[in-house]
Design an enzyme around this catalytic site. Structure first.
Site, PDB file in Angstrom:
ATOM      1  N   ASP A  80       8.492 -10.844  -7.295  1.00  0.00           N
ATOM      2  CA  ASP A  80       7.780  -9.744  -6.574  1.00  0.00           C
ATOM      3  C   ASP A  80       6.285 -10.023  -7.097  1.00  0.00           C
ATOM      4  OD1 ASP A  80       6.953  -7.330  -5.550  1.00  0.00           O
ATOM      5  OD2 ASP A  80       6.751  -6.548  -7.350  1.00  0.00           O
ATOM      6  N   ARG A  81       5.365  -9.661  -6.279  1.00  0.00           N
ATOM      7  CA  ARG A  81       3.924  -9.661  -6.509  1.00  0.00           C
ATOM      8  C   ARG A  81       3.347  -8.835  -7.160  1.00  0.00           C
ATOM      9  NH1 ARG A  81      -0.700 -10.266  -1.808  1.00  0.00           N
ATOM     10  NH2 ARG A  81      -1.197  -8.268  -2.774  1.00  0.00           N
ATOM     11  N   ASP A  82       3.030  -7.577  -6.384  1.00  0.00           N
ATOM     12  CA  ASP A  82       2.212  -6.515  -6.854  1.00  0.00           C
ATOM     13  C   ASP A  82       2.935  -5.780  -7.897  1.00  0.00           C
ATOM     14  OD1 ASP A  82       0.305  -6.900  -5.150  1.00  0.00           O
ATOM     15  OD2 ASP A  82       0.818  -5.688  -3.425  1.00  0.00           O
TER      16      ASP A  82
ATOM     17  N   GLN B 119       4.306  -6.193   2.141  1.00  0.00           N
ATOM     18  CA  GLN B 119       3.132  -6.148   2.645  1.00  0.00           C
ATOM     19  C   GLN B 119       2.876  -5.168   3.867  1.00  0.00           C
ATOM     20  OE1 GLN B 119       0.221  -6.996   1.002  1.00  0.00           O
ATOM     21  NE2 GLN B 119       1.692  -7.773  -0.800  1.00  0.00           N
TER      22      GLN B 119
ATOM     23  N   CYS C 204      13.090  -3.216   9.689  1.00  0.00           N
ATOM     24  CA  CYS C 204      13.179  -4.943   9.539  1.00  0.00           C
ATOM     25  C   CYS C 204      14.448  -5.219   8.614  1.00  0.00           C
ATOM     26  CB  CYS C 204      12.122  -5.475   9.264  1.00  0.00           C
ATOM     27  SG  CYS C 204      11.293  -5.064   7.748  1.00  0.00           S
TER      28      CYS C 204
ATOM     29  N   ARG D 174      11.883  -6.333   4.659  1.00  0.00           N
ATOM     30  CA  ARG D 174      11.356  -5.369   3.795  1.00  0.00           C
ATOM     31  C   ARG D 174      12.332  -5.042   2.609  1.00  0.00           C
ATOM     32  NH1 ARG D 174       7.217  -1.837   2.672  1.00  0.00           N
ATOM     33  NH2 ARG D 174       7.784   0.249   1.757  1.00  0.00           N
TER      34      ARG D 174
END
Length: 410
Positions: free
Chosen positions: A241-243, A288, A334, A337
């Site tokens: 994961d990023r954030d 995002q 979607c 996500r």
């Protein structure tokens, strides 16, 4: 019912394998080697991992090549027996020829397909559906092969061996749990088992599908060999994961909207460096929704990721191998996500990953849900257990398992 016991795997392995000539001029196709091991050996090891200890191989073409190599199965911790029938026999004939050796409920496999299926799920759905046959089906949304069936609410409503019916979606990949009573639907010699039996089981509404988005791999033709070689040449892979995992999160209801707003978490770059030093592929999968909500554009996101890569390379000499992001809002339905596993499956297809051997590391339950759905080994990080901590534990061998294991801080 995960406690249901399937004690036997039956593998159809008698064909000539003409599409793999010239190799099959002198060898049966499941003996094609990958990383120094024949394809059939990967199937034996997988079956053992399923908890199945009895394997019956239905052979025809050059049977001694397989029998001499596998022997009685003791080196794999299983028992292997064989039934050899004429090469001319079709699949139904082979099953009838061996029926006295086949258990009442068994796992039927093809000798030329490999997929890291969720076997517990397959058993659970077979029992819950009271199915006569529970197929493993690749959803095939990427057009990897030609569809041969249609699934509606888990029930297979059409099976077309010739693949000519319109509206088909999905393909049978083997790994079918079968009630032996269906052998009574073999009504003539020379039948193909699937073409002859499956439509009768469909008519009785007893043919079900366990659908997977994980691509399968094959030695059925030369066109498939390159991807199969990539698959069995697995480079260890971590999905991040990023954030909140590698960089500081924006305040609630806000987003990282500029390159300057991307601030690395302490130890994150060092954790990635350690992974890369150890030979790991590192992939980011990030929601995002700020794109859909108008807070940033995809061009700006590219600039943010460019800064991220430059920072990382300057400090460690490495870059992230790939970045996947979902630009959709939370209510768009979607498949990419998180907690949906779509980005993980896209990475799987692009890199021929075995997701059951990959790690998903993130700071949110949605990351864990996505990882579990894809069969990854999942590690949850937090303010008190950061990415660097998780990497130390991973490299020291603390984490193991697969098939959706959730591994959290002790």
């Amino acid at each position: 019912m995960e406690d249901m016991i399937i004690s036997q795997a039956v593998i159809l392995a008698g064909g000539l394998g003409t599409r793999l000539r010239p190799f099959t001029d002198e060898n049966p196709k499941p003996m094609y080697p990958f990383q120094g091991r024949p394809f059939i050996e990967y199937l034996m090891r997988q079956i053992k991992n399923f908890g199945i200890h009895n394997v019956l191989l239905l052979l025809g073409y050059l049977p001694e090549k397989i029998m001499d190599y596998l022997g009685d199965g003791s080196r794999y911790g299983i028992t292997i027996s064989y039934d050899v029938a004429p090469v001319s026999y079709n699949t139904a004939d082979r099953l009838l020829h061996a029926q006295d050796q086949i258990m009442d409920t068994f796992l039927l496999m093809y000798c030329d397909n490999y997929c890291p299926i969720d076997f517990l799920r397959l058993k659970r759905e077979f029992a819950g559906n009271k199915a006569l046959i529970q197929l493993s089906v690749y959803e095939n949304r990427d057009g990897y092969t030609k569809d041969n069936l249609l699934v509606q609410d888990g029930l297979v409503t059409i099976y077309d061996k010739k693949r000519v019916t319109s509206g088909l979606r999905g393909v049978d990949i083997g790994y079918a749990i079968i009630d032996k009573c269906v052998l009574q639907y073999i009504t003539e010699s020379g039948m193909n088992f699937e073409a002859g039996v499956y439509p009768e089981v469909i008519r009785r509404k007893k043919l079900y599908a366990t659908v997977t988005a994980h691509r399968y791999y094959s030695v059925g033709s030369w066109e498939r060999i390159k991807l199969t070689e990539q698959f069995f040449r697995q480079q260890p892979t971590v999905l991040l994961d990023r954030d909140g995992t590698i960089n500081k999160r924006a305040p609630k209801a806000c987003y990282i909207e500029t390159p300057e707003a991307f601030v690395w978490l302490e130890g994150a770059r060092e954790g990635i460096r350690l992974l890369k030093d150890a030979g790991y592929r590192v992939i980011i999968v990030s929601n995002q929704p700020g794109i859909a909500r108008g807070n940033l554009t995809e061009d700006v996101l590219a600039q943010i990721h460019k800064k991220m890569q430059e920072d990382l390379k300057q400090e460690t000499g490495y870059e992230i191998d790939a970045i996947y992001y979902c630009p959709h809002n939370w209510d768009e339905g979607c498949e990419c996500r998180k907690p949906a596993p779509g980005m993980l499956y896209q990475a799987q297809r692009d890199f021929s990953l075995n997701l059951t051997e990959c790690f998903m590391i993130g700071d949110d339950e949605r990351d864990m849900e996505a990882g579990k759905a894809a069969g990854c080994q999942c590690v949850l990080v937090s303010d008190s257990y950061c990415l660097l901590d998780a990497v130390y534990d991973l490299l020291e061998g603390k984490y193991f398992g697969g098939n959706g294991t959730d591994i959290s801080e002790d």
